[in-house]
Write a protein that holds these residues in place. Sequence first.
Motif, PDB file in Angstrom:
ATOM      1  N   ARG A  14      75.115 -47.498  35.701  1.00  0.00           N
ATOM      2  CA  ARG A  14      73.833 -47.055  36.262  1.00  0.00           C
ATOM      3  C   ARG A  14      74.045 -46.550  37.674  1.00  0.00           C
ATOM      4  O   ARG A  14      74.786 -47.145  38.449  1.00  0.00           O
ATOM      5  CB  ARG A  14      72.843 -48.230  36.300  1.00  0.00           C
ATOM      6  CG  ARG A  14      71.941 -48.332  35.095  1.00  0.00           C
ATOM      7  CD  ARG A  14      70.743 -49.242  35.365  1.00  0.00           C
ATOM      8  NE  ARG A  14      71.143 -50.538  35.882  1.00  0.00           N
ATOM      9  CZ  ARG A  14      71.483 -51.589  35.125  1.00  0.00           C
ATOM     10  NH1 ARG A  14      71.434 -51.499  33.813  1.00  0.00           N
ATOM     11  NH2 ARG A  14      71.831 -52.729  35.683  1.00  0.00           N
ATOM     12  N   PHE A  15      73.387 -45.455  38.012  1.00  0.00           N
ATOM     13  CA  PHE A  15      73.235 -45.041  39.404  1.00  0.00           C
ATOM     14  C   PHE A  15      71.764 -45.270  39.730  1.00  0.00           C
ATOM     15  O   PHE A  15      70.905 -44.542  39.228  1.00  0.00           O
ATOM     16  CB  PHE A  15      73.598 -43.563  39.591  1.00  0.00           C
ATOM     17  CG  PHE A  15      75.077 -43.279  39.452  1.00  0.00           C
ATOM     18  CD1 PHE A  15      75.974 -43.711  40.426  1.00  0.00           C
ATOM     19  CD2 PHE A  15      75.566 -42.569  38.368  1.00  0.00           C
ATOM     20  CE1 PHE A  15      77.336 -43.432  40.317  1.00  0.00           C
ATOM     21  CE2 PHE A  15      76.923 -42.298  38.255  1.00  0.00           C
ATOM     22  CZ  PHE A  15      77.804 -42.729  39.226  1.00  0.00           C
ATOM     23  N   GLY A  16      71.459 -46.296  40.505  1.00  0.00           N
ATOM     24  CA  GLY A  16      70.058 -46.661  40.729  1.00  0.00           C
ATOM     25  C   GLY A  16      69.412 -47.007  39.401  1.00  0.00           C
ATOM     26  O   GLY A  16      69.924 -47.841  38.660  1.00  0.00           O
ATOM     27  N   ASP A  17      68.302 -46.351  39.083  1.00  0.00           N
ATOM     28  CA  ASP A  17      67.601 -46.615  37.824  1.00  0.00           C
ATOM     29  C   ASP A  17      68.127 -45.752  36.675  1.00  0.00           C
ATOM     30  O   ASP A  17      67.667 -45.868  35.538  1.00  0.00           O
ATOM     31  CB  ASP A  17      66.096 -46.307  37.973  1.00  0.00           C
ATOM     32  CG  ASP A  17      65.425 -47.328  38.859  1.00  0.00           C
ATOM     33  OD1 ASP A  17      65.986 -48.431  39.021  1.00  0.00           O
ATOM     34  OD2 ASP A  17      64.347 -47.014  39.404  1.00  0.00           O
ATOM     35  N   ASN A  18      69.047 -44.864  37.004  1.00  0.00           N
ATOM     36  CA  ASN A  18      69.502 -43.879  36.034  1.00  0.00           C
ATOM     37  C   ASN A  18      70.726 -44.402  35.285  1.00  0.00           C
ATOM     38  O   ASN A  18      71.812 -44.487  35.838  1.00  0.00           O
ATOM     39  CB  ASN A  18      69.829 -42.586  36.809  1.00  0.00           C
ATOM     40  CG  ASN A  18      70.122 -41.419  35.894  1.00  0.00           C
ATOM     41  OD1 ASN A  18      69.859 -41.475  34.692  1.00  0.00           O
ATOM     42  ND2 ASN A  18      70.667 -40.357  36.455  1.00  0.00           N
ATOM     43  N   GLU A  19      70.527 -44.760  34.009  1.00  0.00           N
ATOM     44  CA  GLU A  19      71.677 -45.222  33.227  1.00  0.00           C
ATOM     45  C   GLU A  19      72.403 -44.000  32.669  1.00  0.00           C
ATOM     46  O   GLU A  19      71.896 -43.341  31.757  1.00  0.00           O
ATOM     47  CB  GLU A  19      71.249 -46.153  32.089  1.00  0.00           C
ATOM     48  CG  GLU A  19      72.469 -46.780  31.424  1.00  0.00           C
ATOM     49  CD  GLU A  19      72.128 -47.909  30.468  1.00  0.00           C
ATOM     50  OE1 GLU A  19      72.737 -48.984  30.586  1.00  0.00           O
ATOM     51  OE2 GLU A  19      71.253 -47.715  29.594  1.00  0.00           O
ATOM     52  N   SER A  40      76.872 -30.511  30.185  1.00  0.00           N
ATOM     53  CA  SER A  40      76.849 -30.922  31.575  1.00  0.00           C
ATOM     54  C   SER A  40      75.904 -32.110  31.756  1.00  0.00           C
ATOM     55  O   SER A  40      74.826 -32.139  31.159  1.00  0.00           O
ATOM     56  CB  SER A  40      76.383 -29.723  32.411  1.00  0.00           C
ATOM     57  OG  SER A  40      76.304 -30.083  33.738  1.00  0.00           O
ATOM     58  N   GLY A  41      76.327 -33.096  32.532  1.00  0.00           N
ATOM     59  CA  GLY A  41      75.510 -34.272  32.767  1.00  0.00           C
ATOM     60  C   GLY A  41      75.658 -35.359  31.714  1.00  0.00           C
ATOM     61  O   GLY A  41      75.008 -36.409  31.796  1.00  0.00           O
ATOM     62  N   ALA A  42      76.532 -35.130  30.733  1.00  0.00           N
ATOM     63  CA  ALA A  42      76.711 -36.099  29.645  1.00  0.00           C
ATOM     64  C   ALA A  42      77.345 -37.405  30.121  1.00  0.00           C
ATOM     65  O   ALA A  42      77.194 -38.447  29.470  1.00  0.00           O
ATOM     66  CB  ALA A  42      77.570 -35.486  28.539  1.00  0.00           C
ATOM     67  N   GLY A  43      78.097 -37.330  31.224  1.00  0.00           N
ATOM     68  CA  GLY A  43      78.778 -38.521  31.728  1.00  0.00           C
ATOM     69  C   GLY A  43      80.293 -38.463  31.586  1.00  0.00           C
ATOM     70  O   GLY A  43      80.984 -39.461  31.814  1.00  0.00           O
ATOM     71  N   LYS A  44      80.836 -37.282  31.276  1.00  0.00           N
ATOM     72  CA  LYS A  44      82.277 -37.145  31.036  1.00  0.00           C
ATOM     73  C   LYS A  44      83.090 -37.463  32.299  1.00  0.00           C
ATOM     74  O   LYS A  44      84.058 -38.222  32.238  1.00  0.00           O
ATOM     75  CB  LYS A  44      82.601 -35.726  30.530  1.00  0.00           C
ATOM     76  CG  LYS A  44      81.789 -35.315  29.310  1.00  0.00           C
ATOM     77  CD  LYS A  44      82.096 -33.883  28.867  1.00  0.00           C
ATOM     78  CE  LYS A  44      81.785 -32.800  29.889  1.00  0.00           C
ATOM     79  NZ  LYS A  44      80.353 -32.659  30.237  1.00  0.00           N
TER      80      LYS A  44
END
Length: 244
Positions: A14-19, A40-44
């Motif tokens: 998690r970054f803050g509330d963003n899992e 993009s943004g998938a978490g790779k």
Amino acid sequence: MTIPRVEMKNVRKRFGDNEVIKNINLKVDDNEVVVLIGPSGAGKSTVLRMINGLETTTSGEILIDGDDIAHAGKSINQMREKIGMVFQHFNLFPNMSVLDNITLAPVELGIRNKADAVTQAKQFLEVVGLTDKADAMPASLSGGQKQRVAIARALAMHPEIMLFDEPTSALDPEMVGDVLGVMRRLAKQGMTMVIVTHEMGFAREVADRVVFFADGELLEQGTPTDIFDHPQHPRLQQFLKQVL
Ligand code: ADP
Ligand code: MG
């Protein structure tokens, strides 16, 4: 049963509330080439950064050769030295020659004396096809040459696992082939590799296993044939329509 080189068990981030990473389980075996694909943004990138300890996990475990990196204590540096990483934007030291970029870490960390480090650096420059650039400054190199120096610099630490985060995304198209060629040779030599790339042709050719991520979840994995010719998950089917 052999121990995987990398094992992620129920990893969340998690970054803050963003899992951004949701319960990932992923294994990489010795000599295996695993390619991570996804939008993009998938978490790779976050996955790669957690594997080499640049980012902590929120929960779950990451084992490198069976050792938990979160509880490595003093051996964390030894674990890190097993893992080389190559980034999209090269991250060379601009004020140092190519040779000094490559010898810096092994010498500073006391792994090799300067003379041995220089000898080895020249061997790795040969591996990446840049023997004539030892004394060049990074600013004088093309993007593709910079990236090959970055690969030589990572190899100089004698890593057992190499992580690549979109190594060709910042390159002009004519430079991409040289960098992929170096990676292809490393794969053939049996290097254990985890590669994030949008080069689907390369993934199909080089990957032992392709892993598809979207929105922080591992949605599908399999051989290149499974993933590219018989995708199951609608999200993967949609992704492939956009990129192929
Ligand atoms: P990918 O590499 O697949 O494009 P990333 O791993 O870079 O994805 O990012 C996954 C998500 O995590 C994105 O929503 C991104 O904004 C977020 N993220 C990544 N790093 C950070 C950070 N240091 N702080 C906050 N959010 C981050
Ligand atoms: Mg990324």
